[in-house]
Design a protein around this motif. Structure first.
Motif, PDB file in Angstrom:
ATOM      1  N   UNK A  50      -6.047   1.125  10.688  1.00 42.90           N
ATOM      2  CA  UNK A  50      -7.074   0.074  10.758  1.00 42.90           C
ATOM      3  C   UNK A  50      -7.687  -0.164   9.370  1.00 42.90           C
ATOM      4  N   UNK A  51      -7.936   0.928   8.646  1.00 42.60           N
ATOM      5  CA  UNK A  51      -8.450   0.776   7.285  1.00 42.60           C
ATOM      6  C   UNK A  51      -7.466  -0.023   6.436  1.00 42.60           C
ATOM      7  N   UNK A  52      -6.185   0.255   6.565  1.00 39.26           N
ATOM      8  CA  UNK A  52      -5.178  -0.480   5.784  1.00 39.26           C
ATOM      9  C   UNK A  52      -5.206  -1.969   6.121  1.00 39.26           C
ATOM     10  N   UNK A  53      -5.405  -2.296   7.396  1.00 42.81           N
ATOM     11  CA  UNK A  53      -5.503  -3.712   7.772  1.00 42.81           C
ATOM     12  C   UNK A  53      -6.755  -4.344   7.172  1.00 42.81           C
ATOM     13  N   UNK A  54      -7.863  -3.586   7.143  1.00 38.18           N
ATOM     14  CA  UNK A  54      -9.081  -4.076   6.504  1.00 38.18           C
ATOM     15  C   UNK A  54      -8.844  -4.292   5.013  1.00 38.18           C
ATOM     16  N   UNK A  55      -8.276  -3.298   4.358  1.00 35.74           N
ATOM     17  CA  UNK A  55      -8.017  -3.389   2.923  1.00 35.74           C
ATOM     18  C   UNK A  55      -7.169  -4.620   2.601  1.00 35.74           C
ATOM     19  N   UNK A  56      -6.052  -4.791   3.304  1.00 38.54           N
ATOM     20  CA  UNK A  56      -5.145  -5.895   2.999  1.00 38.54           C
ATOM     21  C   UNK A  56      -5.724  -7.243   3.405  1.00 38.54           C
ATOM     22  N   UNK A  57      -6.503  -7.275   4.482  1.00 39.60           N
ATOM     23  CA  UNK A  57      -7.159  -8.524   4.859  1.00 39.60           C
ATOM     24  C   UNK A  57      -8.138  -8.984   3.792  1.00 39.60           C
ATOM     25  N   UNK A  58      -8.926  -8.040   3.265  1.00 34.91           N
ATOM     26  CA  UNK A  58      -9.852  -8.386   2.189  1.00 34.91           C
ATOM     27  C   UNK A  58      -9.093  -8.768   0.920  1.00 34.91           C
ATOM     28  N   UNK A  59      -8.068  -7.991   0.586  1.00 37.72           N
ATOM     29  CA  UNK A  59      -7.291  -8.267  -0.615  1.00 37.72           C
ATOM     30  C   UNK A  59      -6.645  -9.649  -0.544  1.00 37.72           C
ATOM     31  N   UNK A  60      -6.086  -9.976   0.615  1.00 42.09           N
ATOM     32  CA  UNK A  60      -5.466 -11.296   0.782  1.00 42.09           C
ATOM     33  C   UNK A  60      -6.483 -12.416   0.583  1.00 42.09           C
ATOM     34  N   UNK A  61      -7.760 -12.129   0.860  1.00 42.81           N
ATOM     35  CA  UNK A  61      -8.819 -13.110   0.675  1.00 42.81           C
ATOM     36  C   UNK A  61      -9.460 -13.062  -0.698  1.00 42.81           C
ATOM     37  N   UNK A  62      -8.943 -12.201  -1.581  1.00 42.36           N
ATOM     38  CA  UNK A  62      -9.435 -12.145  -2.938  1.00 42.36           C
ATOM     39  C   UNK A  62     -10.483 -11.079  -3.224  1.00 42.36           C
ATOM     40  N   UNK A  63     -10.709 -10.179  -2.272  1.00 41.50           N
ATOM     41  CA  UNK A  63     -11.688  -9.107  -2.475  1.00 41.50           C
ATOM     42  C   UNK A  63     -10.940  -7.781  -2.549  1.00 41.50           C
ATOM     43  N   UNK A  64     -11.131  -7.093  -3.654  1.00 44.07           N
ATOM     44  CA  UNK A  64     -10.474  -5.801  -3.858  1.00 44.07           C
ATOM     45  C   UNK A  64     -11.481  -4.687  -3.626  1.00 44.07           C
ATOM     46  N   UNK A  65     -11.190  -3.833  -2.642  1.00 44.53           N
ATOM     47  CA  UNK A  65     -11.971  -2.618  -2.422  1.00 44.53           C
ATOM     48  C   UNK A  65     -11.077  -1.435  -2.763  1.00 44.53           C
ATOM     49  N   UNK A  66     -11.680  -0.278  -2.882  1.00 41.48           N
ATOM     50  CA  UNK A  66     -10.892   0.925  -3.159  1.00 41.48           C
ATOM     51  C   UNK A  66      -9.833   1.083  -2.062  1.00 41.48           C
ATOM     52  N   UNK A  67      -8.604   1.427  -2.440  1.00 42.17           N
ATOM     53  CA  UNK A  67      -7.510   1.431  -1.478  1.00 42.17           C
ATOM     54  C   UNK A  67      -7.390   2.686  -0.619  1.00 42.17           C
ATOM     55  N   UNK A  68      -8.293   3.626  -0.760  1.00 48.10           N
ATOM     56  CA  UNK A  68      -8.209   4.858   0.043  1.00 48.10           C
ATOM     57  C   UNK A  68      -9.440   4.982   0.924  1.00 48.10           C
ATOM     58  N   UNK A  69      -9.277   5.701   2.010  1.00 47.55           N
ATOM     59  CA  UNK A  69     -10.332   5.865   3.014  1.00 47.55           C
ATOM     60  C   UNK A  69     -11.599   6.493   2.475  1.00 47.55           C
ATOM     61  N   UNK A  70     -11.514   7.267   1.438  1.00 45.58           N
ATOM     62  CA  UNK A  70     -12.652   8.092   1.026  1.00 45.58           C
ATOM     63  C   UNK A  70     -13.070   7.838  -0.426  1.00 45.58           C
ATOM     64  N   UNK A  71     -12.717   6.695  -0.961  1.00 44.37           N
ATOM     65  CA  UNK A  71     -13.123   6.359  -2.326  1.00 44.37           C
ATOM     66  C   UNK A  71     -14.409   5.548  -2.305  1.00 44.37           C
ATOM     67  N   UNK A  72     -15.158   5.625  -3.387  1.00 46.41           N
ATOM     68  CA  UNK A  72     -16.396   4.867  -3.519  1.00 46.41           C
ATOM     69  C   UNK A  72     -16.111   3.491  -4.099  1.00 46.41           C
ATOM     70  N   UNK A  73     -17.007   2.564  -3.814  1.00 47.21           N
ATOM     71  CA  UNK A  73     -16.975   1.244  -4.413  1.00 47.21           C
ATOM     72  C   UNK A  73     -18.216   1.077  -5.279  1.00 47.21           C
ATOM     73  N   UNK A  74     -18.192   0.089  -6.130  1.00 43.16           N
ATOM     74  CA  UNK A  74     -19.304  -0.116  -7.052  1.00 43.16           C
ATOM     75  C   UNK A  74     -19.653  -1.589  -7.143  1.00 43.16           C
ATOM     76  N   UNK A  75     -20.937  -1.879  -7.130  1.00 41.21           N
ATOM     77  CA  UNK A  75     -21.461  -3.219  -7.352  1.00 41.21           C
ATOM     78  C   UNK A  75     -22.187  -3.172  -8.688  1.00 41.21           C
ATOM     79  N   UNK A  76     -21.998  -4.205  -9.505  1.00 38.32           N
ATOM     80  CA  UNK A  76     -22.648  -4.233 -10.816  1.00 38.32           C
ATOM     81  C   UNK A  76     -23.296  -5.593 -11.042  1.00 38.32           C
TER      82      UNK A  76
END
Length: 98
Positions: A50-76
């Motif tokens: 399910x996480x992989x589907x979330x990751x690829x759905x966001x990526x396909x829409x132009x949003x890149x999040x960390x590709x692993x279940x337990x990585x952090x993201x950052x907003x700047x």
């Protein structure tokens, strides 16, 4: 960061997707679990497919999040309020397909 995390939480809840998140400053993390895991074995109970589907759905829409279940993201400062709003809107679509 808080607007992003709260927005993702709200959209996941709207779609009935288990989701928990936390943030500190510009760093955030989330899990497809009903509550924040307290240890690594709990992290591993996340639905990886399910996480992989979330990751690829966001990526396909132009949003890149960390590709692993337990990585952090950052907003700047490079991320505008519109970037956050667009990400949450896209997440709504993707969560709806999960």
């Amino acid at each position: 960061t808080r607007r992003l995390v709260d927005g993702l939480q709200a959209e996941a809840a709207r779609a009935g997707v288990p989701f928990s998140a936390d943030s500190e400053g510009g760093m955030f993390g989330f899990f497809l679990l009903p509550g924040l895991p307290q240890n690594y074995p709990e992290v591993l109970t996340t639905d990886g497919a399910r996480f992989n589907r979330l990751f690829h759905g966001l990526l396909d829409g132009g949003v890149y999040i960390a590709p692993a279940l337990y990585e952090a993201g950052f907003v700047s400062a490079a991320h505008s309020a519109q970037d956050v709003a667009d990400t949450v809107a896209l997440a709504r679509e993707v969560f709806g397909k999960l």
